[in-house]
Write a protein that holds these residues in place. Structure first.
Motif, PDB file in Angstrom:
ATOM      1  N   GLU A  85      62.533  42.684   8.088  1.00 50.30           N
ATOM      2  CA  GLU A  85      63.700  41.802   8.006  1.00 50.30           C
ATOM      3  C   GLU A  85      63.417  40.583   7.105  1.00 50.30           C
ATOM      4  O   GLU A  85      64.280  40.143   6.371  1.00 50.30           O
ATOM      5  CB  GLU A  85      64.018  41.301   9.418  1.00 50.30           C
ATOM      6  N   VAL A 101      67.948  58.510  11.280  1.00 51.95           N
ATOM      7  CA  VAL A 101      66.736  59.327  11.443  1.00 51.95           C
ATOM      8  C   VAL A 101      65.729  58.715  12.419  1.00 51.95           C
ATOM      9  O   VAL A 101      64.652  59.259  12.623  1.00 51.95           O
ATOM     10  CB  VAL A 101      66.019  59.575  10.089  1.00 51.95           C
ATOM     11  N   HIS A 102      66.048  57.573  13.008  1.00 53.39           N
ATOM     12  CA  HIS A 102      65.092  56.942  13.928  1.00 53.39           C
ATOM     13  C   HIS A 102      64.955  57.785  15.194  1.00 53.39           C
ATOM     14  O   HIS A 102      65.946  58.038  15.871  1.00 53.39           O
ATOM     15  CB  HIS A 102      65.577  55.535  14.311  1.00 53.39           C
ATOM     16  N   ASP A 103      63.729  58.200  15.493  1.00 56.56           N
ATOM     17  CA  ASP A 103      63.599  59.052  16.686  1.00 56.56           C
ATOM     18  C   ASP A 103      62.510  58.612  17.666  1.00 56.56           C
ATOM     19  O   ASP A 103      62.324  59.249  18.706  1.00 56.56           O
ATOM     20  CB  ASP A 103      63.408  60.521  16.299  1.00 56.56           C
ATOM     21  N   SER A 120      71.447  58.206  20.701  1.00 53.56           N
ATOM     22  CA  SER A 120      70.568  57.133  20.266  1.00 53.56           C
ATOM     23  C   SER A 120      70.959  56.708  18.854  1.00 53.56           C
ATOM     24  O   SER A 120      71.206  57.549  17.997  1.00 53.56           O
ATOM     25  CB  SER A 120      69.120  57.649  20.277  1.00 53.56           C
ATOM     26  N   ALA A 130      63.280  52.808  27.939  1.00 53.70           N
ATOM     27  CA  ALA A 130      63.183  54.149  28.531  1.00 53.70           C
ATOM     28  C   ALA A 130      63.110  54.112  30.059  1.00 53.70           C
ATOM     29  O   ALA A 130      63.697  54.962  30.728  1.00 53.70           O
ATOM     30  CB  ALA A 130      61.974  54.873  27.951  1.00 53.70           C
TER      31      ALA A 130
HETATM   32  C1  B12 Z   1      60.048  52.753  12.361  1.00 55.78           C
HETATM   33  C2  B12 Z   1      61.369  52.328  11.732  1.00 55.78           C
HETATM   34  C3  B12 Z   1      61.903  53.132  10.736  1.00 55.78           C
HETATM   35  C4  B12 Z   1      61.312  54.499  10.367  1.00 55.78           C
HETATM   36  C5  B12 Z   1      61.791  55.507  11.454  1.00 55.78           C
HETATM   37  C6  B12 Z   1      60.727  56.528  11.813  1.00 55.78           C
HETATM   38  C7  B12 Z   1      61.143  57.359  13.008  1.00 55.78           C
HETATM   39  N1  B12 Z   1      60.688  58.598  12.991  1.00 55.78           N
HETATM   40  O1  B12 Z   1      61.841  56.937  13.928  1.00 55.78           O
HETATM   41  C8  B12 Z   1      61.961  54.737   8.944  1.00 55.78           C
HETATM   42  C9  B12 Z   1      61.015  54.240   7.868  1.00 55.78           C
HETATM   43  C10 B12 Z   1      62.326  56.193   8.651  1.00 55.78           C
HETATM   44  C11 B12 Z   1      63.163  53.801   8.991  1.00 55.78           C
HETATM   45  C12 B12 Z   1      64.213  53.920   8.107  1.00 55.78           C
HETATM   46  C13 B12 Z   1      65.259  52.991   8.028  1.00 55.78           C
HETATM   47  N2  B12 Z   1      65.370  51.853   8.764  1.00 55.78           N
HETATM   48 CO1  B12 Z   1      64.292  51.463  10.241  1.00 55.78          CO
HETATM   49  N3  B12 Z   1      63.141  50.699  11.608  1.00 55.78           N
HETATM   50  C14 B12 Z   1      62.034  51.122  12.141  1.00 55.78           C
HETATM   51  C15 B12 Z   1      61.517  50.055  13.153  1.00 55.78           C
HETATM   52  C16 B12 Z   1      60.390  49.251  12.499  1.00 55.78           C
HETATM   53  C17 B12 Z   1      60.997  50.574  14.484  1.00 55.78           C
HETATM   54  C18 B12 Z   1      62.009  51.452  15.254  1.00 55.78           C
HETATM   55  C19 B12 Z   1      61.323  52.033  16.475  1.00 55.78           C
HETATM   56  O2  B12 Z   1      60.995  53.214  16.516  1.00 55.78           O
HETATM   57  N4  B12 Z   1      61.018  51.197  17.464  1.00 55.78           N
HETATM   58  C20 B12 Z   1      60.246  51.572  18.666  1.00 55.78           C
HETATM   59  C21 B12 Z   1      61.127  52.084  19.782  1.00 55.78           C
HETATM   60  C22 B12 Z   1      60.276  52.354  20.996  1.00 55.78           C
HETATM   61  O3  B12 Z   1      62.188  51.215  19.880  1.00 55.78           O
HETATM   62  P1  B12 Z   1      63.044  50.639  21.100  1.00 55.78           P
HETATM   63  O4  B12 Z   1      64.314  50.035  20.569  1.00 55.78           O
HETATM   64  O5  B12 Z   1      62.169  49.790  21.947  1.00 55.78           O
HETATM   65  O6  B12 Z   1      63.472  51.970  21.901  1.00 55.78           O
HETATM   66  C23 B12 Z   1      63.965  51.844  23.208  1.00 55.78           C
HETATM   67  C24 B12 Z   1      65.468  51.561  23.326  1.00 55.78           C
HETATM   68  O7  B12 Z   1      66.106  51.395  22.086  1.00 55.78           O
HETATM   69  C25 B12 Z   1      65.980  52.649  24.218  1.00 55.78           C
HETATM   70  N5  B12 Z   1      66.704  53.772  23.613  1.00 55.78           N
HETATM   71  C26 B12 Z   1      66.568  54.352  22.406  1.00 55.78           C
HETATM   72  N6  B12 Z   1      67.400  55.382  22.287  1.00 55.78           N
HETATM   73  C27 B12 Z   1      68.082  55.492  23.444  1.00 55.78           C
HETATM   74  C28 B12 Z   1      69.069  56.380  23.844  1.00 55.78           C
HETATM   75  C29 B12 Z   1      69.617  56.267  25.124  1.00 55.78           C
HETATM   76  C30 B12 Z   1      70.662  57.219  25.562  1.00 55.78           C
HETATM   77  C31 B12 Z   1      69.196  55.210  25.991  1.00 55.78           C
HETATM   78  C32 B12 Z   1      69.810  55.051  27.329  1.00 55.78           C
HETATM   79  C33 B12 Z   1      68.197  54.304  25.585  1.00 55.78           C
HETATM   80  C34 B12 Z   1      67.656  54.457  24.316  1.00 55.78           C
HETATM   81  O8  B12 Z   1      64.804  53.205  24.855  1.00 55.78           O
HETATM   82  C35 B12 Z   1      63.754  53.190  23.886  1.00 55.78           C
HETATM   83  C36 B12 Z   1      62.403  53.363  24.541  1.00 55.78           C
HETATM   84  O9  B12 Z   1      62.070  52.318  25.427  1.00 55.78           O
HETATM   85  C37 B12 Z   1      62.839  49.226  13.387  1.00 55.78           C
HETATM   86  C38 B12 Z   1      62.618  47.792  13.877  1.00 55.78           C
HETATM   87  C39 B12 Z   1      63.156  47.573  15.296  1.00 55.78           C
HETATM   88  N7  B12 Z   1      63.054  46.345  15.745  1.00 55.78           N
HETATM   89  O10 B12 Z   1      63.675  48.432  15.941  1.00 55.78           O
HETATM   90  C40 B12 Z   1      63.536  49.366  12.027  1.00 55.78           C
HETATM   91  C41 B12 Z   1      65.052  49.212  11.945  1.00 55.78           C
HETATM   92  C42 B12 Z   1      65.750  49.930  13.102  1.00 55.78           C
HETATM   93  N8  B12 Z   1      65.399  49.940  10.644  1.00 55.78           N
HETATM   94  C43 B12 Z   1      66.235  49.326   9.966  1.00 55.78           C
HETATM   95  C44 B12 Z   1      66.710  49.776   8.703  1.00 55.78           C
HETATM   96  C45 B12 Z   1      67.654  48.840   7.956  1.00 55.78           C
HETATM   97  C46 B12 Z   1      66.323  51.035   8.181  1.00 55.78           C
HETATM   98  C47 B12 Z   1      66.799  51.675   6.857  1.00 55.78           C
HETATM   99  C48 B12 Z   1      68.320  51.536   6.568  1.00 55.78           C
HETATM  100  C49 B12 Z   1      65.942  51.065   5.716  1.00 55.78           C
HETATM  101  C50 B12 Z   1      66.321  51.490   4.327  1.00 55.78           C
HETATM  102  N9  B12 Z   1      66.771  50.519   3.534  1.00 55.78           N
HETATM  103  O11 B12 Z   1      66.238  52.638   3.979  1.00 55.78           O
HETATM  104  C51 B12 Z   1      66.378  53.152   7.043  1.00 55.78           C
HETATM  105  C52 B12 Z   1      67.501  54.011   7.657  1.00 55.78           C
HETATM  106  C53 B12 Z   1      67.216  55.478   7.650  1.00 55.78           C
HETATM  107  C54 B12 Z   1      68.264  56.232   8.445  1.00 55.78           C
HETATM  108  N10 B12 Z   1      69.279  56.735   7.783  1.00 55.78           N
HETATM  109  O12 B12 Z   1      68.166  56.335   9.650  1.00 55.78           O
HETATM  110  C55 B12 Z   1      66.759  48.065  10.635  1.00 55.78           C
HETATM  111  C56 B12 Z   1      68.162  48.250  11.238  1.00 55.78           C
HETATM  112  C57 B12 Z   1      69.038  47.035  11.026  1.00 55.78           C
HETATM  113  C58 B12 Z   1      70.392  47.253  11.651  1.00 55.78           C
HETATM  114  N11 B12 Z   1      70.711  46.399  12.598  1.00 55.78           N
HETATM  115  O13 B12 Z   1      71.121  48.140  11.297  1.00 55.78           O
HETATM  116  C59 B12 Z   1      65.612  47.749  11.680  1.00 55.78           C
HETATM  117  C60 B12 Z   1      66.104  47.035  12.963  1.00 55.78           C
HETATM  118  C61 B12 Z   1      64.572  46.871  10.933  1.00 55.78           C
HETATM  119  C62 B12 Z   1      65.077  45.455  10.679  1.00 55.78           C
HETATM  120  N12 B12 Z   1      64.679  44.502  11.512  1.00 55.78           N
HETATM  121  O14 B12 Z   1      65.812  45.215   9.759  1.00 55.78           O
HETATM  122  N13 B12 Z   1      63.013  52.853   9.965  1.00 55.78           N
END
Ligand code: B12
Length: 222
Positions: A56, A103-105, A149, A201
Motif C-alpha cells: 500500500e 485470485v486470493h486464496d 471469499s 477462520a
Molecule cells: C498475498 C497477496 C496477493 C497474492 C495472492 C496469492 C494467493 N494465492 O492468495 C497476489 C500477488 C496474487 C496478489 C494479487 C493482487 N493483489 Co493482493 N494481497 C495479498 C496480501 C499481501 C495478503 C492476502 C492474504 O492472503 N492474507 C492472509 C490471509 C490469512 O488473510 P485474512 O484476511 O486474514 O483471511 C481471513 C479472513 O479474510 C477470513 N476469510 C477469508 N475468506 C473468507 C470467506 C468466508 C466465507 C469467511 C466467513 C471468512 C473468510 O478468514 C481468513 C482466515 O483467518 C493482501 C494484503 C492484506 N492485508 O490482505 C493483498 C491485497 C488483498 N491485494 C491487493 C491488490 C490491490 C492486489 C492486486 C490488484 C495487485 C495488482 N495491481 O495486480 C492483485 C489482484 C489479483 C486478482 N485479480 O485477484 C490489495 C487489495 C486492495 C483492495 N481493497 O481492493 C491488498 C489489500 C494489498 C493492499 N494493502 O493494497 N495479492
C-alpha cells in the motif's frame, strides 16, 4: 533458538518470501513444541499483513506479494494436518470459493482448514469462481453453507451477483450464505443480503455452527 527468535525469523523470512527458510522454520518450530496456531497467528499472518501494508505504501510490488504469499502457502500445507486434526463425524457440508475476478486464496484455504478441523465436509471450488459454478455446486452437493471469499474492493460486488444467481436458480433459501475476506465488513455482508460474515477462520467456524443450529431448530415442528 528461543521461541521468540524462531517466530521473529519466521516472520522475517515470510516477509521476504524465502519459501525454503519458511518451511524449515515451520518444521523446526513444530519439532521444538511450538503450536501450529502460534506459528500461524504470531508469525505467518502478521508477516502477510505487513506485506500488504508495504504494498500500500509503494515499498513492495506484486512480485514481492506473490513470493510472500507462496512462502505462506507452503507453510500452510505443513500446518494443515495439524490444524485440521479431528476424529469428528461430519457436522455439515460447506461449498467454498473465491469469487470471479479474484485470485486470493490463502484466507479461503485457511477457512477451509478450520472448517475441516471442526468436522465439516468442505468442497473447495478454487479461485475465480463464476456465479454459475457456485449455483451448479450448490445444486449438486446441497451444502448447508456456501462461502464466498473476496480480497478486492472491486470483486466484493460478486457476492451480490452470486446471491442473485442462487435466487434465480431457486436455491437461495436452501443454503446459508457466508462471506468474508480482508476488505469485507459485517455492514457490507448485511447490505448484500448474506446470512453470515466472519473476520477470521476461527470466527467463521463459530458463526457457521450458530447459523446451522438456528436453521435446524427453525425447521423443527413446533
Ligand atoms: C498475498 C497477496 C496477493 C497474492 C495472492 C496469492 C494467493 N494465492 O492468495 C497476489 C500477488 C496474487 C496478489 C494479487 C493482487 N493483489 Co493482493 N494481497 C495479498 C496480501 C499481501 C495478503 C492476502 C492474504 O492472503 N492474507 C492472509 C490471509 C490469512 O488473510 P485474512 O484476511 O486474514 O483471511 C481471513 C479472513 O479474510 C477470513 N476469510 C477469508 N475468506 C473468507 C470467506 C468466508 C466465507 C469467511 C466467513 C471468512 C473468510 O478468514 C481468513 C482466515 O483467518 C493482501 C494484503 C492484506 N492485508 O490482505 C493483498 C491485497 C488483498 N491485494 C491487493 C491488490 C490491490 C492486489 C492486486 C490488484 C495487485 C495488482 N495491481 O495486480 C492483485 C489482484 C489479483 C486478482 N485479480 O485477484 C490489495 C487489495 C486492495 C483492495 N481493497 O481492493 C491488498 C489489500 C494489498 C493492499 N494493502 O493494497 N495479492
Amino acid at each position: 533458538m528461543t521461541t521468540e527468535e524462531l517466530l521473529r525469523q519466521l516472520y522475517d523470512q515470510t516477509l521476504t518470501g524465502n519459501g525454503p527458510a519458511v518451511l524449515d522454520l515451520t518444521r523446526s518450530g513444530l519439532a521444538g513444541g511450538i503450536g501450529p496456531e502460534t506459528l500461524l497467528y504470531e508469525a505467518l499472518i502478521p508477516a502477510l499483513e505487513e506485506v500488504g501494508a508495504r504494498f500500500e505504501r509503494g515499498d513492495f510490488f506484486v512480485p514481492e506479494m506473490l513470493i510472500a504469499g507462496k512462502a505462506m502457502a507452503g507453510a500452510l500445507e505443513v500446518l494443515r494436518p495439524l490444524l485440521a486434526e479431528t476424529g469428528a463425524e461430519s457436522i455439515g457440508t460447506v461449498v467454498m470459493g473465491t469469487v470471479k475476478g479474484d485470485v486470493h486464496d490463502i484466507g479461503k484455504n485457511l477457512v477451509n482448514i478450520m472448517f475441516e478441523g471442526a468436522g465439516f465436509r468442505v468442497i473447495d471450488l478454487g479461485v475465480q469462481v463464476a456465479p454459475e459454478k457456485f449455483v451448479e455446486a450448490v445444486a449438486e452437493h446441497q451444502p448447508d453453507i456456501v462461502g464466498f471469499s473476496a480480497f478486492l474492493t472491486t470483486t466484493m460486488p460478486m457476492f451480490k451477483a452470486n446471491i442473485h444467481a442462487l435466487t434465480k436458480a431457486g436455491l437461495r433459501d436452501r443454503v446459508i450464505v457466508m462471506v468474508g475476506g480482508a476488505p469485507v465488513t459485517q455492514e457490507y455482508a448485511d447490505a448484500v443480503g448474506a446470512d453470515g460474515y466472519a473476520a477470521d477462520a476461527s470466527a467463521a467456524v463459530v458463526k457457521a455452527k450458530q447459523l446451522i443450529a438456528g436453521r435446524r431448530s427453525a425447521a423443527l415442528p413446533a
